[in-house]
Scaffold this active site. Structure first.
Site, mmCIF file in Angstrom:
data_model
loop_
_atom_site.group_PDB
_atom_site.id
_atom_site.type_symbol
_atom_site.label_atom_id
_atom_site.label_comp_id
_atom_site.label_asym_id
_atom_site.label_seq_id
_atom_site.Cartn_x
_atom_site.Cartn_y
_atom_site.Cartn_z
ATOM 1 N N LYS A 82 -49.646 -109.346 -29.126
ATOM 2 C CA LYS A 82 -47.778 -108.405 -29.683
ATOM 3 C C LYS A 82 -47.794 -107.653 -30.279
ATOM 4 O O LYS A 82 -47.990 -107.924 -31.561
ATOM 5 C CB LYS A 82 -47.093 -109.767 -30.039
ATOM 6 C CG LYS A 82 -45.610 -109.969 -30.017
ATOM 7 C CD LYS A 82 -44.814 -110.037 -30.337
ATOM 8 C CE LYS A 82 -44.772 -109.343 -32.845
ATOM 9 N NZ LYS A 82 -43.550 -108.175 -32.306
ATOM 10 N N GLY B 75 -44.053 -113.461 -31.973
ATOM 11 C CA GLY B 75 -44.726 -113.858 -32.351
ATOM 12 C C GLY B 75 -44.682 -115.100 -33.050
ATOM 13 O O GLY B 75 -46.473 -115.445 -33.264
ATOM 14 N N GLU C 35 -55.014 -109.600 -42.013
ATOM 15 C CA GLU C 35 -54.667 -108.294 -43.231
ATOM 16 C C GLU C 35 -53.075 -107.904 -43.865
ATOM 17 O O GLU C 35 -52.612 -107.818 -42.654
ATOM 18 C CB GLU C 35 -55.258 -107.185 -41.930
ATOM 19 C CG GLU C 35 -55.955 -107.556 -41.575
ATOM 20 C CD GLU C 35 -58.158 -107.467 -42.485
ATOM 21 O OE1 GLU C 35 -57.664 -106.592 -43.497
ATOM 22 O OE2 GLU C 35 -58.368 -108.252 -42.220
ATOM 23 N N CYS D 289 -51.240 -99.694 -45.489
ATOM 24 C CA CYS D 289 -51.408 -100.661 -46.603
ATOM 25 C C CYS D 289 -52.502 -100.353 -47.395
ATOM 26 O O CYS D 289 -52.446 -100.689 -48.595
ATOM 27 C CB CYS D 289 -52.176 -101.792 -45.475
ATOM 28 S SG CYS D 289 -53.110 -101.318 -44.386
ATOM 29 N N GLU E 220 -44.930 -103.637 -53.282
ATOM 30 C CA GLU E 220 -45.214 -102.262 -51.947
ATOM 31 C C GLU E 220 -44.160 -102.161 -51.611
ATOM 32 O O GLU E 220 -42.651 -102.621 -51.119
ATOM 33 C CB GLU E 220 -46.117 -103.182 -50.779
ATOM 34 C CG GLU E 220 -46.263 -102.566 -49.825
ATOM 35 C CD GLU E 220 -47.238 -103.083 -48.917
ATOM 36 O OE1 GLU E 220 -46.217 -103.653 -48.221
ATOM 37 O OE2 GLU E 220 -48.375 -103.113 -48.317
HETATM 38 P P1 NAD Z 1 -43.971 -107.464 -40.345
HETATM 39 O O1 NAD Z 1 -44.590 -109.081 -41.161
HETATM 40 O O2 NAD Z 1 -42.767 -107.768 -40.254
HETATM 41 O O3 NAD Z 1 -44.192 -107.508 -39.091
HETATM 42 C C1 NAD Z 1 -45.418 -107.505 -38.741
HETATM 43 C C2 NAD Z 1 -46.172 -108.024 -36.864
HETATM 44 O O4 NAD Z 1 -45.515 -109.547 -36.848
HETATM 45 C C3 NAD Z 1 -44.896 -108.124 -36.020
HETATM 46 O O5 NAD Z 1 -45.326 -108.114 -34.646
HETATM 47 C C4 NAD Z 1 -44.058 -108.104 -36.124
HETATM 48 O O6 NAD Z 1 -43.062 -108.825 -35.054
HETATM 49 C C5 NAD Z 1 -45.091 -109.849 -36.216
HETATM 50 N N1 NAD Z 1 -43.374 -110.840 -36.724
HETATM 51 C C6 NAD Z 1 -42.430 -110.794 -37.920
HETATM 52 N N2 NAD Z 1 -42.132 -112.477 -38.021
HETATM 53 C C7 NAD Z 1 -42.985 -113.036 -37.674
HETATM 54 C C8 NAD Z 1 -42.987 -114.301 -37.514
HETATM 55 N N3 NAD Z 1 -41.883 -114.893 -38.077
HETATM 56 N N4 NAD Z 1 -44.235 -114.748 -36.127
HETATM 57 C C9 NAD Z 1 -44.781 -114.189 -36.141
HETATM 58 N N5 NAD Z 1 -44.748 -113.003 -35.989
HETATM 59 C C10 NAD Z 1 -44.265 -112.124 -37.064
HETATM 60 O O7 NAD Z 1 -44.816 -106.020 -40.700
HETATM 61 P P2 NAD Z 1 -44.398 -104.990 -40.791
HETATM 62 O O8 NAD Z 1 -43.175 -104.882 -41.494
HETATM 63 O O9 NAD Z 1 -44.134 -104.523 -39.426
HETATM 64 O O10 NAD Z 1 -45.527 -104.189 -41.061
HETATM 65 C C11 NAD Z 1 -45.988 -103.506 -42.909
HETATM 66 C C12 NAD Z 1 -46.487 -104.327 -43.744
HETATM 67 O O11 NAD Z 1 -47.621 -104.508 -43.395
HETATM 68 C C13 NAD Z 1 -47.077 -103.990 -44.832
HETATM 69 O O12 NAD Z 1 -46.242 -104.938 -45.446
HETATM 70 C C14 NAD Z 1 -48.249 -103.362 -44.164
HETATM 71 O O13 NAD Z 1 -48.634 -103.560 -45.345
HETATM 72 C C15 NAD Z 1 -48.566 -104.553 -43.625
HETATM 73 N N6 NAD Z 1 -50.293 -103.817 -43.279
HETATM 74 C C16 NAD Z 1 -51.273 -104.548 -43.626
HETATM 75 C C17 NAD Z 1 -52.510 -103.892 -43.057
HETATM 76 C C18 NAD Z 1 -53.792 -104.317 -43.439
HETATM 77 O O14 NAD Z 1 -54.930 -104.225 -42.578
HETATM 78 N N7 NAD Z 1 -54.140 -104.742 -43.977
HETATM 79 C C19 NAD Z 1 -52.472 -103.055 -42.192
HETATM 80 C C20 NAD Z 1 -51.566 -102.023 -41.996
HETATM 81 C C21 NAD Z 1 -49.853 -102.574 -42.488
#
Ligand code: NAD
Length: 464
Positions: free
Chosen positions: A169, A206, A244, A278, A372
């Site tokens: 997803k 998700g 992650e 990130c 962040e």
């Molecule tokens: P997010 O947590 O909003 O979304 C990530 C994914 O989770 C999306 O596909 C979203 O649809 C899904 N999601 C949302 N609610 C959910 C739920 N209740 N259950 C399951 N899935 C759900 O994050 P984002 O805004 O898409 O991305 C930004 C964040 O990602 C930042 O905090 C960044 O630091 C982090 N990030 C971490 C890494 C790493 O490798 N550590 C890499 C890239 C981004």
């Protein structure tokens, strides 16, 4: 660019409901395309297909799985230009970054896993035990929008190499590039059910993946808040989780550092992908003897970051991914209690742009230094000696990455003391086969290279 299907069991199939998600171009605020909004029922179908495919795929010799990944790499490489263009449109990544990082990195990672799988595996023993590694099972992969293909490939390539089957997803903000991967998988002849795509929102698709009784492992990349929700859902059935998550990384510039280079590279790191990275070094920690010079250098480096059309070769900062993200970042800037050094450059009227922004004299405990922000905002903080630098660097609930600049021995000594999953000394390059992951609330589990592969394996001891 519209897409109207899901990919389940080796075929493009309609979604169970007619609902769609509009994908926006953040540089123009116009709708770019629509994709289906998947449902829990679609997740059920995809998990069933992945389960049905699992036994055969797990039993396929690793080298053969590597050969399949090699074909996938070939088919995906043929789409490199389209990948860069798609990420440029749905994320607003400037063309140079889109080509080199957004398209280039996932291709490198996929090739790496094809090659790794092709290598003979040495049999491991401990006394009279044979130790074997087996695939975990059906993996649910949930990914964010900031490196929308890399984050997908880092999971999918490792999981498939390990012998797992996958339900993917992608982020609802950037689902289009994931379709290119499935186009490539279809063309490469991946066995049916080995890789399935269900686009949709986090709370629907998700959440259904995270809570699904037949998903053996959830590999999640995204925010710490969502990672917590995914963890809770998986805990009910004791399913394995890899997380992650976010970061607030420190770039430590020691007394004996090459300050000019350290600041230049540090600013570039902080603003890569419009600061939506990130691992971004968003806290620049500078020894007091270099502090004023570093602030000045950072300001002039930041002022060279032109915002604008991502497809214009001279643009260095694209828009943020959405209006919500832009407003969130502006909120941090408006509330900041620190010295604004630069951040008022004009931005285009249309699109979710924020100019490169630098704050100095930032309190290490303040919101600016702790949260962040995920935008082009750099905080500069002075320190007195190496111990002080380490204390400030580790004063974070995150622990994902970091940098240290100084003489090799001193930089290494400080780097060893940083509570983070990775540290780059004196601007050492990103290594796509080194383990990648976090300490503390940056998550657990490792991606990339051999460590990324073993993440998707179980360990069995056979006594004989
Ligand atoms: P997010 O947590 O909003 O979304 C990530 C994914 O989770 C999306 O596909 C979203 O649809 C899904 N999601 C949302 N609610 C959910 C739920 N209740 N259950 C399951 N899935 C759900 O994050 P984002 O805004 O898409 O991305 C930004 C964040 O990602 C930042 O905090 C960044 O630091 C982090 N990030 C971490 C890494 C790493 O490798 N550590 C890499 C890239 C981004």
């Amino acid at each position: 660019m519209n897409r109207d299907s899901l990919y389940i069991g080796g075929r493009w199939v309609p979604a169970s409901s007619g609902e769609t998600i509009a994908v926006e171009n953040p540089a123009t605020e116009e709708t770019l395309a629509h994709v289906p909004a998947g449902s829990a029922e679609d997740v059920d179908r995809a998990v069933a297909a992945a389960r049905a495919a699992f036994d055969d795929w797990a039993a396929t010799p690793m080298a053969e799985r590597g050969a399949v990944l090699g074909k996938l790499h070939e088919a995906l490489s043929a789409r490199a230009g389209e990948i860069a263009r798609t990420v440029g449109l749905e994320l607003g990544a400037p063309l140079k970054v889109a080509k080199a990082v957004q398209a280039g990195l996932p291709l490198t990672v996929l090739r790496g896993y094809a090659d790794l799988a092709a290598q003979p595996v040495e049999e491991e023993t401990a006394g009279h035990s044979l130790i074997v590694r087996e695939p975990v099972g059906v993996v649910g992969a949930i990914t964010p929008w900031n490196y929308p293909l890399h984050q997908v490939v880092a999971k999918v390539a490792a999981a498939l190499a390990a012998g797992c089957t996958v339900v993917l997803k992608p982020s609802e903000l950037t689902p289009l590039v994931a379709y290119l991967l499935l186009d490539a998988a279809d063309e490469a002849g991946l066995p049916a059910g080995v890789l399935n795509l269900v686009p949709g929102t986090g709370p629907v698709v998700g959440a259904a993946i995270a809570a699904h009784p037949d998903v053996d492992m959830v590999s999640f990349t995204g925010s710490t808040a969502t990672g917590r929700a995914v963890s809770h859902a998986a805990a009910d059935r004791i399913a394995r989780v890899a997380l992650e998550l976010g970061g607030k990384s420190a770039n430590v510039i020691l007394e004996d550092a090459d300050v000019t280079k350290a600041v230049k590279v540090g600013v570039g790191n902080a603003f890569l992908n419009s600061g939506q990275t990130c691992t971004a070094w968003t806290r620049m920690l500078v020894h007091r003897s270099h502090y004023d010079a570093a602030v000045e250098l950072a300001a002039s480096a930041a002022e060279a970051y032109r915002t604008g059309d991502p497809f214009d070769e001279s643009t260095r900062l694209g828009p943020l991914v959405s209006a919500a993200q832009r407003d969130r970042v502006r909120g941090f800037i408006d509330r900041a209690d620190a010295r604004l050094v630069t951040g008022n450059a004009p931005v285009p009227d249309k699109g979710y742009f924020v100019p490169a922004t630098v704050f100095a004299d930032v309190d290490p405990d303040s919101e600016l230094a702790q949260e962040e922000i995920f935008g082009p905002v750099l905080s500069i903080i002075p320190f007195d000696d190496d111990d002080h630098a380490v204390r400030i660097a580790n004063n974070s609930r995150y622990g994902l990455a970091g940098g240290v600049w100084g003489s090799p021995e001193r930089a290494l000594a400080v780097g060893r003391r940083m509570r983070t999953g990775a540290v780059d000394l004196n601007g050492a390059a990103f290594n796509p086969v080194a383990p990648f992951g976090g300490y503390k609330q940056s998550g657990f589990g490792r991606e990339l290279g051999v460590h990324g592969l073993t993440e998707f394996q179980q360990t069995k001891a056979i006594q004989r």
